[in-house]
Design an enzyme around this catalytic site. Sequence first.
Site, PDB file in Angstrom:
ATOM      1  N   TYR A   1      84.222  26.513  26.548  1.00  0.00           N
ATOM      2  CA  TYR A   1      84.770  27.683  27.234  1.00  0.00           C
ATOM      3  C   TYR A   1      86.039  27.267  27.944  1.00  0.00           C
ATOM      4  O   TYR A   1      86.022  26.385  28.811  1.00  0.00           O
ATOM      5  CB  TYR A   1      83.768  28.254  28.260  1.00  0.00           C
ATOM      6  CG  TYR A   1      84.417  29.337  29.102  1.00  0.00           C
ATOM      7  CD1 TYR A   1      84.940  30.471  28.497  1.00  0.00           C
ATOM      8  CD2 TYR A   1      84.541  29.210  30.485  1.00  0.00           C
ATOM      9  CE1 TYR A   1      85.576  31.452  29.240  1.00  0.00           C
ATOM     10  CE2 TYR A   1      85.177  30.190  31.242  1.00  0.00           C
ATOM     11  CZ  TYR A   1      85.691  31.311  30.605  1.00  0.00           C
ATOM     12  OH  TYR A   1      86.327  32.274  31.329  1.00  0.00           O
TER      13      TYR A   1
ATOM     14  N   ARG B   1      76.683  72.171  13.471  1.00  0.00           N
ATOM     15  CA  ARG B   1      76.151  71.381  12.350  1.00  0.00           C
ATOM     16  C   ARG B   1      76.316  69.876  12.552  1.00  0.00           C
ATOM     17  O   ARG B   1      75.809  69.082  11.777  1.00  0.00           O
ATOM     18  CB  ARG B   1      76.835  71.833  11.044  1.00  0.00           C
ATOM     19  CG  ARG B   1      76.449  73.235  10.627  1.00  0.00           C
ATOM     20  CD  ARG B   1      77.403  73.806   9.579  1.00  0.00           C
ATOM     21  NE  ARG B   1      78.630  74.335  10.175  1.00  0.00           N
ATOM     22  CZ  ARG B   1      79.607  74.927   9.496  1.00  0.00           C
ATOM     23  NH1 ARG B   1      79.535  75.043   8.193  1.00  0.00           N
ATOM     24  NH2 ARG B   1      80.690  75.385  10.124  1.00  0.00           N
TER      25      ARG B   1
ATOM     26  N   ASN C   1      89.453  77.587   0.171  1.00  0.00           N
ATOM     27  CA  ASN C   1      90.392  77.818   1.264  1.00  0.00           C
ATOM     28  C   ASN C   1      90.365  76.586   2.175  1.00  0.00           C
ATOM     29  O   ASN C   1      89.324  76.232   2.712  1.00  0.00           O
ATOM     30  CB  ASN C   1      89.937  79.062   2.036  1.00  0.00           C
ATOM     31  CG  ASN C   1      90.703  79.259   3.330  1.00  0.00           C
ATOM     32  OD1 ASN C   1      91.878  78.939   3.424  1.00  0.00           O
ATOM     33  ND2 ASN C   1      90.018  79.785   4.339  1.00  0.00           N
TER      34      ASN C   1
HETATM   35  C1  UD1 Z   1      86.515  77.724   7.726  1.00  0.00           C
HETATM   36  C2  UD1 Z   1      87.018  78.893   6.883  1.00  0.00           C
HETATM   37  C3  UD1 Z   1      86.710  78.623   5.420  1.00  0.00           C
HETATM   38  C4  UD1 Z   1      87.375  77.336   4.988  1.00  0.00           C
HETATM   39  C5  UD1 Z   1      86.964  76.177   5.904  1.00  0.00           C
HETATM   40  C6  UD1 Z   1      87.853  74.984   5.616  1.00  0.00           C
HETATM   41  C7  UD1 Z   1      86.867  80.958   8.209  1.00  0.00           C
HETATM   42  C8  UD1 Z   1      86.103  82.156   8.499  1.00  0.00           C
HETATM   43  N1  UD1 Z   1      86.374  80.119   7.311  1.00  0.00           N
HETATM   44  O1  UD1 Z   1      85.108  77.683   7.595  1.00  0.00           O
HETATM   45  O2  UD1 Z   1      87.189  79.675   4.590  1.00  0.00           O
HETATM   46  O3  UD1 Z   1      87.037  77.049   3.630  1.00  0.00           O
HETATM   47  O4  UD1 Z   1      87.141  76.529   7.278  1.00  0.00           O
HETATM   48  O5  UD1 Z   1      87.419  73.851   6.312  1.00  0.00           O
HETATM   49  O6  UD1 Z   1      87.936  80.768   8.779  1.00  0.00           O
HETATM   50  N2  UD1 Z   1      87.000  77.824  15.733  1.00  0.00           N
HETATM   51  C9  UD1 Z   1      87.487  78.310  16.937  1.00  0.00           C
HETATM   52  N3  UD1 Z   1      86.975  79.466  17.424  1.00  0.00           N
HETATM   53  C10 UD1 Z   1      86.034  80.181  16.768  1.00  0.00           C
HETATM   54  C11 UD1 Z   1      85.536  79.682  15.548  1.00  0.00           C
HETATM   55  C12 UD1 Z   1      86.043  78.505  15.049  1.00  0.00           C
HETATM   56  O7  UD1 Z   1      88.360  77.715  17.552  1.00  0.00           O
HETATM   57  O8  UD1 Z   1      85.633  81.238  17.295  1.00  0.00           O
HETATM   58  C13 UD1 Z   1      87.543  76.552  15.216  1.00  0.00           C
HETATM   59  C14 UD1 Z   1      86.508  75.453  15.066  1.00  0.00           C
HETATM   60  O9  UD1 Z   1      86.435  74.680  16.239  1.00  0.00           O
HETATM   61  C15 UD1 Z   1      87.036  74.654  13.883  1.00  0.00           C
HETATM   62  C16 UD1 Z   1      87.812  75.686  13.066  1.00  0.00           C
HETATM   63  O10 UD1 Z   1      88.052  76.768  13.929  1.00  0.00           O
HETATM   64  O11 UD1 Z   1      87.905  73.644  14.299  1.00  0.00           O
HETATM   65  C17 UD1 Z   1      87.062  76.148  11.821  1.00  0.00           C
HETATM   66  O12 UD1 Z   1      85.809  76.709  12.193  1.00  0.00           O
HETATM   67  P1  UD1 Z   1      84.477  76.401  11.380  1.00  0.00           P
HETATM   68  O13 UD1 Z   1      83.370  77.099  12.054  1.00  0.00           O
HETATM   69  O14 UD1 Z   1      84.346  74.946  11.160  1.00  0.00           O
HETATM   70  O15 UD1 Z   1      84.798  77.131   9.998  1.00  0.00           O
HETATM   71  P2  UD1 Z   1      84.155  76.807   8.576  1.00  0.00           P
HETATM   72  O16 UD1 Z   1      82.801  77.380   8.502  1.00  0.00           O
HETATM   73  O17 UD1 Z   1      84.319  75.387   8.253  1.00  0.00           O
HETATM   74 CA    CA Z   2      85.042  73.641   9.372  1.00  0.00          CA
END
Ligand code: UD1
Ligand code: CA
Length: 463
Positions: free
Chosen positions: A371, A15, A173
Amino acid sequence: MSLEIVILAAGKGKRMLSDLPKVLHPIAGRPMLEMVIKTASLLDPAHIHVVVGHHAELIEQSLTALPDTIRSHIDCVMQPEQLGTGHAVSCALPNIKDDSLVLVLYGDTPLTPAQVLGDFIIESQKHDLCVLSAYADNPFGYGRIVRDNLGKLEYIVEERDASEQTKLIHEINTGIICAKASVLKKWLPKIRNNNSQGEYYLTDLAGMLVESGHDVGLSMAPDFSALTGVNTKSQLAFAERTYQHMQAEQLMREYGVTLADPSRIDIRGRLTCGKDCYIDVNCVFEGEVELGDRVRIEAGCVIKDCKIGDDSVISPYTVMESSLMKKRTTIGPFARLRPGNVLEDEVHVGDFVEVKKSVIGKGTKAGHLSYLGDAQLGAGVNVGAGTITCNYDGANKHRTIIGDDVFIGSDTQLVAPVNVPTGVTIAAGTTYTSRIKATENDLVISRINGLCLKGYQRPRKDK
Ligand code: UD1
Ligand code: CA
């Protein structure tokens, strides 16, 4: 119980619409992941496990900028495929002992204060797993906290999987959880990916543990703005402004600085101030900047790694880097100090003057359009408008040395290496070279005699 911190940083951040991995996008000029790691290290963990995946090499490279004291605690764990936050945490577990406490942080939530995390850890020790929530005015995009009729956590639902009714919930969360390692090891393998994204959600763990009779805690953070996650450029901008606002508040609270507008200052590093400093709008501070007492920084200045002494005034639109200004100096407007200068007390550097690697003596003035590079100027020197140190011969740089009380007339070129003795007066328009063997208090002049043609007619345009 030893504390192990897991930081999730493997996602691409689709995103953000960028080639740069999301957690490397900057807040206050530094990658947001760095900020999360620095906060984590304040909690004194046994280890910090950074889960990497998308562009792991760039992330690991970025960690080399951290101080050794922090780096020595970091271990990078590979998540080869980004199958979800639950899967990401499970990748770090083999390196964690069963009897430890695990705090999970997200690399895209950079502003969380260490104090909030410290309190959360204490609370978490009473439970098998504890979730940090917050109240959001606009909860869009976040997982929602569903409580039962006793007000206890029941489960967490992601925005995409939530019913219209659940989407009305404002308690979100934050993504931050703390749990016993043994609980994570036993229960994470049980989560399923039957959701709208086909991912293994860490958040599903909460509902699962509640259902199986575990003690799951819920702790609400005092301020949501410090816990916003960054998924989009718009959220990145929000996090940046939130952070800058926190720093402006700190300047006013800690040093009593007067800020013309706390929403128009950017600090990308650390700014320390003496008493009664004033900072006008749109100034940017980078690296380590130190202001003495009663320093005035006027509008639009960019100041990096400088130390500015008591009662100095930096006038509008001055740009300066790695320089030391002593007391009562006045710089600008529109001046540029490149790295390596020392300006003694009461030096004045005025508009359109560039100074580089120069030492300027007490009370010396360079008011306009000059300068000064690789130069050493004594005390009480007057540098006329348009004076240039010709420090570069096309191959090497050379030094210009000017004694005390020298008067340099306007439009003088000082061809380095050159040494102008104390008290010399240089007439306007002089090209001063080392062949001029002046001694103290001489007048130096290099000028052709003027010519006057009587009755001169200017050329006229042909019809
Ligand atoms: C996540 C939470 C959501 C919360 C929000 C808070 C989950 C499923 N959802 O959503 O409940 O409200 O954060 O900001 O946890 N990442 C990995 N490996 C993966 C997927 C993600 O390392 O396979 C890391 C991403 O790089 C990121 C973090 O985990 O730093 C969160 O992932 P992201 O996809 O941003 O989750 P959200 O959709 O924001
Ligand atoms: Ca996030």
